[in-house]
Design a protein around this motif. Structure first.
Motif, PDB file in Angstrom:
ATOM      1  N   ARG A  14      55.442 112.894  70.764  1.00 43.19           N
ATOM      2  CA  ARG A  14      56.128 111.936  69.882  1.00 43.19           C
ATOM      3  C   ARG A  14      57.540 112.404  69.585  1.00 43.19           C
ATOM      4  NH1 ARG A  14      53.087 110.748  64.443  1.00 43.19           N
ATOM      5  NH2 ARG A  14      51.590 109.944  65.987  1.00 43.19           N
ATOM      6  N   GLY A  15      57.705 113.694  69.317  1.00 40.23           N
ATOM      7  CA  GLY A  15      59.047 114.221  69.068  1.00 40.23           C
ATOM      8  C   GLY A  15      59.945 114.076  70.272  1.00 40.23           C
ATOM      9  N   TRP A  16      59.384 114.282  71.454  1.00 45.59           N
ATOM     10  CA  TRP A  16      60.192 114.146  72.672  1.00 45.59           C
ATOM     11  C   TRP A  16      60.605 112.697  72.884  1.00 45.59           C
ATOM     12  CZ3 TRP A  16      60.129 111.628  77.364  1.00 45.59           C
ATOM     13  CH2 TRP A  16      60.987 112.117  78.351  1.00 45.59           C
ATOM     14  N   LEU A  17      59.712 111.753  72.630  1.00 46.81           N
ATOM     15  CA  LEU A  17      60.048 110.341  72.778  1.00 46.81           C
ATOM     16  C   LEU A  17      61.098 109.902  71.753  1.00 46.81           C
ATOM     17  CD1 LEU A  17      56.542 108.742  73.486  1.00 46.81           C
ATOM     18  CD2 LEU A  17      58.410 109.136  75.108  1.00 46.81           C
ATOM     19  N   GLN A  18      61.026 110.445  70.531  1.00 45.87           N
ATOM     20  CA  GLN A  18      62.042 110.116  69.547  1.00 45.87           C
ATOM     21  C   GLN A  18      63.403 110.666  69.932  1.00 45.87           C
ATOM     22  OE1 GLN A  18      60.503 111.603  65.838  1.00 45.87           O
ATOM     23  NE2 GLN A  18      59.106 109.865  65.537  1.00 45.87           N
ATOM     24  N   ALA A  19      63.396 111.796  70.629  1.00 49.77           N
ATOM     25  CA  ALA A  19      64.660 112.366  71.088  1.00 49.77           C
ATOM     26  C   ALA A  19      65.205 111.630  72.303  1.00 49.77           C
ATOM     27  CB  ALA A  19      64.485 113.853  71.406  1.00 49.77           C
ATOM     28  N   HIS A  20      64.373 110.863  73.009  1.00 56.75           N
ATOM     29  CA  HIS A  20      64.805 110.099  74.190  1.00 56.75           C
ATOM     30  C   HIS A  20      64.369 108.647  74.004  1.00 56.75           C
ATOM     31  CE1 HIS A  20      64.404 114.316  75.439  1.00 56.75           C
ATOM     32  NE2 HIS A  20      65.387 114.072  76.303  1.00 56.75           N
ATOM     33  N   PRO A  21      65.082 107.878  73.176  1.00 60.34           N
ATOM     34  CA  PRO A  21      64.640 106.509  72.859  1.00 60.34           C
ATOM     35  C   PRO A  21      64.649 105.567  74.064  1.00 60.34           C
ATOM     36  CG  PRO A  21      66.843 106.929  71.987  1.00 60.34           C
ATOM     37  CD  PRO A  21      66.316 108.234  72.472  1.00 60.34           C
ATOM     38  N   TYR A  22      65.584 105.758  74.998  1.00 65.50           N
ATOM     39  CA  TYR A  22      65.627 104.852  76.149  1.00 65.50           C
ATOM     40  C   TYR A  22      64.411 105.040  77.059  1.00 65.50           C
ATOM     41  CZ  TYR A  22      70.345 103.432  74.965  1.00 65.50           C
ATOM     42  OH  TYR A  22      71.439 102.913  74.330  1.00 65.50           O
ATOM     43  N   VAL A  23      63.944 106.261  77.155  1.00 65.34           N
ATOM     44  CA  VAL A  23      62.731 106.506  77.943  1.00 65.34           C
ATOM     45  C   VAL A  23      61.537 105.828  77.275  1.00 65.34           C
ATOM     46  CG1 VAL A  23      61.173 108.271  78.842  1.00 65.34           C
ATOM     47  CG2 VAL A  23      63.642 108.663  78.846  1.00 65.34           C
ATOM     48  N   ALA A  24      61.456 105.942  75.935  1.00 61.91           N
ATOM     49  CA  ALA A  24      60.356 105.300  75.212  1.00 61.91           C
ATOM     50  C   ALA A  24      60.408 103.787  75.371  1.00 61.91           C
ATOM     51  CB  ALA A  24      60.423 105.673  73.729  1.00 61.91           C
ATOM     52  N   ASP A  25      61.609 103.198  75.320  1.00 63.46           N
ATOM     53  CA  ASP A  25      61.722 101.747  75.486  1.00 63.46           C
ATOM     54  C   ASP A  25      61.421 101.318  76.911  1.00 63.46           C
ATOM     55  OD1 ASP A  25      62.365 101.449  72.848  1.00 63.46           O
ATOM     56  OD2 ASP A  25      64.527 101.448  73.163  1.00 63.46           O
ATOM     57  N   ALA A  26      61.771 102.161  77.893  1.00 59.23           N
ATOM     58  CA  ALA A  26      61.437 101.828  79.289  1.00 59.23           C
ATOM     59  C   ALA A  26      59.918 101.825  79.495  1.00 59.23           C
ATOM     60  CB  ALA A  26      62.102 102.828  80.229  1.00 59.23           C
ATOM     61  N   LEU A  27      59.231 102.799  78.875  1.00 57.48           N
ATOM     62  CA  LEU A  27      57.775 102.828  78.964  1.00 57.48           C
ATOM     63  C   LEU A  27      57.162 101.617  78.266  1.00 57.48           C
ATOM     64  CD1 LEU A  27      57.084 106.626  78.334  1.00 57.48           C
ATOM     65  CD2 LEU A  27      57.014 105.394  80.508  1.00 57.48           C
TER      66      LEU A  27
END
Length: 420
Positions: A14-27
């Motif tokens: 979760r911390g990694w996804l918060q640090a990389h928001p574009y990756v989270a939105d792509a997923l």
């Protein structure tokens, strides 16, 4: 151990996804695209009344519209309103267009999934007024298009599902935004309260340091002035009048002993509660003013004391302040004028205040104590009076000499003593 390890791993992801928001939105966009394809390939109306997955063909037009609509979700955080407009457009386009492919209209209703995600984002990241206006408009547009051009009849479950899911997305987004604002407000108040506590602690420390500095100045200045005068007398008459020199040295010894006792009591305020040598003697007040004046008289200063009879006890802060004012004022007379001066001390009390007046004749000459001295004594008296919401006036007299007048309200001091 396994549960803790799994929780730690989830927190790390979760911390990694918060640090990389574009990756989270792509997923998220990819997951939404897969959900649209699964919905389009599912047969909701079968003979046994249960949905069957993978029994319908996903047409190329539906696949294209789903890809275009879901791909815009990658930019949902940076441009929430444009993304919502794009997903709404592709959803309405899929419902309105006559594809002439034989694809059932309820298959194209799943395109609204991307619109639901975009609507949630807008409501969660904007203010309440904007979220409600945009949410209502989006729900009306896609629900109206579904009921007019989607599955038949107009109240089919697919159309009602679009209405329910879009309305739910707007409500949940607004609730998430409100909760974030509430948490941010609580955090801000906590930080502000912490800053206030730190500032209050620093202010109290500064006030305590100032109070101890005033006490030390009053004690040291008074007794050292007496010691200086008596030592000078002893040195002057040592050869011719040894008995008088012996008496002066006895006064020096007594004054130095009083200075050490008061210094010990004052410095004892800095001790911790568990220290063994805590001061036990009460603070000086007007009750021992006669002893103070007697010390100046023995040093050669002529002092007349006008002290009214005590009708009721004074607040401890007023009692101590009045004593220190007299002590400092007489010390200034002793220091700047000398033993040839005549000083008067007058204490007056009424129902609301205590007035302390100390003045001298300047030894027959105009006095310039406020100019030649350091000014710390006068400033200390003003600070003591201000601490009790009183006033302090000090200045030279026209016929020579110096006058100090302090007024201390009794009611304010009593209230401060109760609050302390």
């Amino acid at each position: 151990m396994t549960t803790l390890s799994g929780a730690a791993r989830v927190s790390e992801v979760r911390g990694w996804l918060q640090a990389h928001p574009y990756v989270a939105d792509a997923l998220l966009a990819l997951g939404t695209f897969v959900a649209v394809l699964i919905g389009a390939a599912t047969q909701p109306h079968s003979a046994d009344g249960r949905p069957h997955f993978g029994e319908r063909e996903v047409h190329a037009q539906t696949l294209l519209l789903a890809a275009l609509s879901c791909s815009t979700l990658v930019m949902r955080r940076r441009m929430p309103l444009p993304v919502l407009c794009c997903t709404t457009f592709f959803t309405v386009l899929g419902l309105v267009m006559d594809l002439n492919t034989g694809a059932p209209s309820d298959q194209r209703a799943v395109l609204s999934i991307a619109t639901v995600v975009a609507l949630y984002t807008v409501c969660a990241r904007t203010d309440r007024s904007t979220s409600w206006r945009v949410g209502a408009a989006t729900v009306l547009v896609i629900t109206g298009a579904a009921m007019l051009f989607g599955a038949r009849p107009w109240f089919a479950q697919e159309n009602l599902g679009i209405l329910g899911w879009s309305g739910l997305a707007a409500a949940v987004g607004d609730a998430v935004r409100s909760r974030r604002a509430f948490v941010d407000a609580i955090q801000e108040r906590a930080e502000r309260a912490e800053r206030t506590r730190e500032e209050e602690a620093r202010r109290r420390v500064a006030e305590e340091r100032m109070r101890i500095a005033r006490e030390l100045h009053d004690v040291v200045a008074h007794h050292i002035a007496l010691v200086n005068v008596q030592a000078g007398v002893a040195s002057h008459v040592l050869d011719k009048r040894p008995d008088q020199a012996k008496q002066a040295l006895a006064h020096v010894r007594e004054a130095s002993r009083h200075a050490l006792d008061e210094l010990q009591s004052t410095v004892g305020l800095l001790r911790q509660s568990g220290d063994p040598a805590a001061p036990t003697e009460p603070a000086p007040g007007l009750g021992v003013l006669d002893e103070l004046v007697e010390g100046f008289v023995r040093a050669g200063l002529t002092v007349e004391l006008d002290l009214p009879a005590q009708t009721s006890p004074l607040p401890s802060a007023v009692d101590l302040t009045a004593y220190r004012v007299v002590q400092e004022a007489l010390t200034n007379v002793q220091k700047h004028v000398g033993t040839g001066a005549h000083a008067w001390v007058r204490i007056a009390r009424d129902r609301t205040s205590l007035e302390v007046t100390v003045f001298d004749d300047g030894g027959g000459q105009a006095q310039q104590a406020a100019v030649t001295g350091s000014g710390l004594g006068l400033r200390g008296m003003r600070e003591r009076a201000a601490a009790l919401h009183g006033s302090c006036e000090a200045g030279p007299l026209e016929d020579g000499g110096f006058r100090v007048h302090v007024r201390l309200p009794l009611q304010a001091a009593a209230e401060e003593g109760k609050s302390a």
